[in-house]
Write an enzyme that holds these catalytic residues in place. Structure first.
Site, mmCIF file in Angstrom:
data_model
loop_
_atom_site.group_PDB
_atom_site.id
_atom_site.type_symbol
_atom_site.label_atom_id
_atom_site.label_comp_id
_atom_site.label_asym_id
_atom_site.label_seq_id
_atom_site.Cartn_x
_atom_site.Cartn_y
_atom_site.Cartn_z
ATOM 1 N N LYS A 231 -41.165 -5.565 -21.289
ATOM 2 C CA LYS A 231 -40.221 -4.490 -21.608
ATOM 3 C C LYS A 231 -39.534 -3.972 -20.344
ATOM 4 C CE LYS A 231 -43.523 -2.103 -23.495
ATOM 5 N NZ LYS A 231 -44.619 -3.083 -23.318
ATOM 6 N N THR A 232 -40.349 -3.665 -19.348
ATOM 7 C CA THR A 232 -39.768 -3.171 -18.099
ATOM 8 C C THR A 232 -38.904 -4.241 -17.456
ATOM 9 O OG1 THR A 232 -41.747 -1.835 -17.820
ATOM 10 C CG2 THR A 232 -40.330 -2.072 -15.914
ATOM 11 N N HIS B 38 -72.966 -23.661 -31.909
ATOM 12 C CA HIS B 38 -71.549 -23.344 -32.144
ATOM 13 C C HIS B 38 -70.722 -24.634 -32.214
ATOM 14 C CE1 HIS B 38 -71.874 -19.064 -31.588
ATOM 15 N NE2 HIS B 38 -72.239 -19.123 -30.317
ATOM 16 N N THR C 170 -45.540 -7.445 -22.099
ATOM 17 C CA THR C 170 -44.682 -8.363 -22.831
ATOM 18 C C THR C 170 -43.271 -8.421 -22.254
ATOM 19 O OG1 THR C 170 -44.468 -6.569 -24.412
ATOM 20 C CG2 THR C 170 -45.844 -8.414 -25.050
ATOM 21 N N HIS D 230 -78.025 -22.836 -28.104
ATOM 22 C CA HIS D 230 -77.127 -21.842 -28.693
ATOM 23 C C HIS D 230 -75.680 -22.382 -28.721
ATOM 24 C CE1 HIS D 230 -75.752 -17.512 -29.150
ATOM 25 N NE2 HIS D 230 -74.633 -18.111 -28.770
ATOM 26 N N GLU D 231 -75.209 -22.861 -27.570
ATOM 27 C CA GLU D 231 -73.831 -23.360 -27.520
ATOM 28 C C GLU D 231 -73.680 -24.612 -28.372
ATOM 29 O OE1 GLU D 231 -71.618 -21.496 -26.396
ATOM 30 O OE2 GLU D 231 -72.955 -20.125 -25.330
ATOM 31 N N PRO E 244 -48.630 -4.010 -23.878
ATOM 32 C CA PRO E 244 -48.393 -4.052 -22.432
ATOM 33 C C PRO E 244 -48.208 -5.482 -21.943
ATOM 34 C CG PRO E 244 -50.404 -2.837 -22.942
ATOM 35 C CD PRO E 244 -49.925 -3.429 -24.218
HETATM 36 P P1 ADP Z 1 -44.306 -4.253 -19.893
HETATM 37 O O1 ADP Z 1 -43.905 -4.744 -21.243
HETATM 38 O O2 ADP Z 1 -45.704 -3.738 -19.893
HETATM 39 O O3 ADP Z 1 -43.322 -3.318 -19.282
HETATM 40 P P2 ADP Z 1 -43.523 -5.878 -17.705
HETATM 41 O O4 ADP Z 1 -42.088 -5.969 -18.020
HETATM 42 O O5 ADP Z 1 -43.897 -4.909 -16.653
HETATM 43 O O6 ADP Z 1 -44.359 -5.562 -19.001
HETATM 44 O O7 ADP Z 1 -44.038 -7.335 -17.341
HETATM 45 C C1 ADP Z 1 -44.894 -7.564 -16.270
HETATM 46 C C2 ADP Z 1 -44.630 -8.920 -15.645
HETATM 47 O O8 ADP Z 1 -44.926 -9.968 -16.561
HETATM 48 C C3 ADP Z 1 -43.193 -9.131 -15.279
HETATM 49 O O9 ADP Z 1 -42.924 -8.664 -14.014
HETATM 50 C C4 ADP Z 1 -43.024 -10.638 -15.377
HETATM 51 O O10 ADP Z 1 -43.433 -11.263 -14.186
HETATM 52 C C5 ADP Z 1 -43.986 -11.016 -16.462
HETATM 53 N N1 ADP Z 1 -43.307 -11.164 -17.748
HETATM 54 C C6 ADP Z 1 -43.519 -10.401 -18.837
HETATM 55 N N2 ADP Z 1 -42.750 -10.810 -19.872
HETATM 56 C C7 ADP Z 1 -42.007 -11.833 -19.416
HETATM 57 C C8 ADP Z 1 -41.001 -12.676 -20.012
HETATM 58 N N3 ADP Z 1 -40.618 -12.525 -21.285
HETATM 59 N N4 ADP Z 1 -40.448 -13.640 -19.249
HETATM 60 C C9 ADP Z 1 -40.830 -13.803 -17.963
HETATM 61 N N5 ADP Z 1 -41.757 -13.035 -17.352
HETATM 62 C C10 ADP Z 1 -42.361 -12.072 -18.052
HETATM 63 ZN ZN ZN Z 2 -72.716 -17.552 -29.029
HETATM 64 MG MG MG Z 3 -43.680 -1.493 -18.445
#
Ligand code: ADP
Ligand code: ZN
Ligand code: MG
Length: 609
Positions: free
Chosen positions: A198-199, A419, A196, A415-416, A194
């Site tokens: 695609k839409t 690390h 990346t 702790h930190e 999600p």
């Molecule tokens: P999905 O892969 O889930 O369909 P979207 O296409 O909806 O993702 O991406 C959501 C938003 O993230 C887009 O509206 C855009 O603003 C940003 N985004 C994602 N990928 C790109 C990209 N390759 N270049 C520029 N903006 C991006």
């Molecule tokens: Zn830790």
């Molecule tokens: Mg999408």
């Protein structure tokens, strides 16, 4: 369409109000004549004091010989007329438009004007994005000839773009391809995690391809009534057929294309199966002269029905993964165009600091950074804003309300520090970025390391180093307090998962053959794994190896920290005072240790800020 109806309606209402005002004004104007009672009027007639009468229904406008004008109402006009005639008074009778006539007139005029306005709207040309409501009166298809997204808005996924550009050039002019005997792929499936893009890519295609683009979301097909989804599919392809060459885009196709075998609900399965069948039939139905390209996107290719993926349907699959450092830099460039950036902000640095971010994450990051700048009353966004924004997104908001007791802060600091010292000491570890004991989100403290470059393959040594660093927190607590606290929960979980993956997926166990014991089956979202073994012995082997691996790493962490106990005390003290140490401060602190080893300890104390 509904938008136009609304516009026209508004227009008519405005006209109506204007006319009413006009009407009101007219009546008011007529009323400006002073009025007189009827008896006085009769008296005036008797005294021959009337020159002229204008009659409008029951309204009489009277003019006296000396030029005085007044108005009166006659109860019975028939009774007045003879008197007027007798006295030789000039009489004009005007037609009386009743209020109903006015309203009717008003209505007719409004309708005519409204109609004119409407046709003017329609003539202004095809609307750019039209929502079609034909299918079961639900808004489903957006038919967009002119999407405002262009290829320039999509950055960092060059391969996917090239693949699609080829398909689109085919759509526009198939002749060179036909000459050689090549056919257009019928379906292109965009798959990837999600966010990346695609839409976004599909929207860009709608804008750039120059052919009609039908967009629909997979979930729009899913209905409670059996057969509705299937008929929508048929309607969609019928419409597309009329507009060929064109592109049909089905977003989130997993909603309809999920494997029929694996579906859970019995009732929904029937409908889903029918819809999917209709889709398969339609995709087979149109021949290759009928140039329709079916584009689909999903982040769950693993659950798609295999029938969808076979050749002749979605035979071209384009995988879009989270961008690498160069891709991120380009996406950051695209998104920072809209904000005002301070001079000299290194976008490369921002890209380096955001491994694993998707395009959507980056869009969010840039926006958060801009918001932070506004909060600081600055006009421009600086690098620091991006860093804070990144922390907000990755770690959650600083939890200022959470007050730790001094004891807790001290143990958290140790702790930190544990690390951090390991991350600094162990060869091959990623450089330290930040150490903090300010609680954020669910985490109390944080030790961040940043890789210098994206890494896609990890060596056994590097992974063991990672586990050892994860063990550092618990080891430090053990050395200082000789007890175990709950603070290491997340560390232990990560270390264990990593060790299991090393043994079961990557064949990295010392005394086991290089074989796989587990297989991922969850697609891009992680999720379930399949066991590739059945014997109990194998289970025991795995357990033994995982335990050994973690024990070894923990022992190493203990021994390193034991050796540097003094330094650990000093650094924890600094951390308690400063709460957060960034890269430069950490460099100074660690440089001091190096010199401390060479020289006497008295001088080193001056290093401790
Ligand atoms: P999905 O892969 O889930 O369909 P979207 O296409 O909806 O993702 O991406 C959501 C938003 O993230 C887009 O509206 C855009 O603003 C940003 N985004 C994602 N990928 C790109 C990209 N390759 N270049 C520029 N903006 C991006
Ligand atoms: Zn830790
Ligand atoms: Mg999408």
């Amino acid at each position: 369409m509904s938008l136009f109806v609304r516009n026209v309606f508004l227009f008519v209402v405005v006209l109506f109000i204007l006319f009413s005002l006009f009407l009101f004004y007219k009546t008011e104007q007529r009323a400006t004549l002073p009025s007189q009672c009827y008896t006085d009027f009769l008296k005036d007639i008797d005294q021959e004091n009337v020159k002229e009468v204008e009659m409008k229904g029951h309204m009489l406008q009277v003019e006296t010989p000396d030029g005085r004008r007044y108005e009166t109402v006659a109860p019975d006009t028939a009774a007045v007329l003879p008197k007027i005639e007798e006295n030789g008074i000039r009489l004009t009778v005007k037609r009386d438009y009743s209020i109903f006539v006015w309203i009717t007139l008003l209505f007719v005029v409004s309708m005519i004007l409204g109609f004119i306005a409407w046709s003017a709207f329609l003539k202004r040309g095809e609307p750019q994005v039209e929502e079609r409501e034909e299918f079961g009166s639900k808004k489903i298809i957006t038919f967009s000839k002119d999407s405002r997204v262009t290829f320039d808005d999509v950055a960092g996924i060059a391969e996917a773009k090239t693949e699609l550009e080829e398909v689109i050039s085919f759509l526009k002019d198939p002749s060179p391809y036909h000459k050689i005997g090549a056919n257009i792929p019928k379906g292109v499936l965009l798959q990837g995690p999600p966010g990346t893009g695609k839409t976004l890519l599909a929207k860009a295609i709608a804008g750039e391809s120059g052919v009609p683009f039908f967009s629909i979301s997979g979930s729009d097909f899913v209905e409670t009534f059996v057969g509705v989804g299937a008929s929508r599919v048929r309607d969609l392809f019928e419409e597309a057929g009329k507009n060929a060459p064109c592109i049909v885009f089905i977003d989130e196709i997993d909603a309809v294309g999920a494997s029929r075998a694996g579906s859970m609900s019995i009732g929904g399965q029937d409908e889903r199966g029918q819809t999917l069948n209709a889709l398969l039939v339609e995709m087979d139905g149109f021949d290759s002269d009928n140039t329709i390209l079916v584009l689909a996107a999903t982040n769950r290719p693993d659950i798609l029905d295999p029938a969808l993926l076979r050749s002749g349907r979605f035979d071209r699959q384009i995988t879009i993964l989270a961008p690498d450092i160069k891709g991120r830099e380009k996406i950051i460039q695209v998104h920072t165009k809209k904000i005002s950036l301070a001079e000299g902000v290194s976008l490369h640095e921002v890209a380096r600091a955001t491994p694993g971010f998707t395009g959507a994450d980056i869009a969010n990051l840039v926006n958060e950074a801009a918001l932070l700048a506004v909060r600081d009353h600055r006009q421009q966004v600086v690098l620091k804003d991006f860093e804070s924004a990144r922390d907000r997104i990755m770690l959650g908001i600083e939890n200022k309300g959470m007050v730790l007791s001094d004891d807790d802060r001290r143990s958290l600091a140790y702790h930190e520090t544990g690390h951090a010292i390991l991350a600094h000491t162990l060869p091959g570890a990623d450089p330290l970025q930040k150490v903090t004991i300010i609680p954020r989100g669910r985490a109390l403290g944080q030790t961040q390391q940043l890789p210098l470059a994206d890494q896609h393959a990890y060596s056994r040594e590097k992974l063991l180093t990672r586990i050892t660093i994860l063990m550092g927190g618990r080891a430090a607590e053990e050395i200082i307090y000789k007890t175990r606290s709950t603070g290491a929960q997340e560390d232990l979980l990560q270390a264990t998962e990593l060790a299991i993956a090393m043994v079961c997926k990557w064949g990295m166990a010392e005394s086991l053959p290089p074989r796989a014991y587990l297989r991922d089956s969850g697609g891009f979202l992680g999720g379930p794994t399949d066991k590739l073994f059945s014997s109990e012995d194998a289970e025991k082997d795995i357990n033994r190896e995982v335990n050994q691996m973690i024990e070894k790493c923990y022992a190493e962490a203990l021994s390193i920290l034991q050796e540097q106990k003094d330094f650990m005390d000093n650094m924890a003290e600094i951390l308690i005072k400063n709460e957060t140490l960034d890269r430069e401060e950490l460099d100074i602190i660690f440089d001091c240790t190096v010199s401390k080893r060479g020289k006497d300890s008295g001088q080193a104390d001056s290093c401790m800020v």
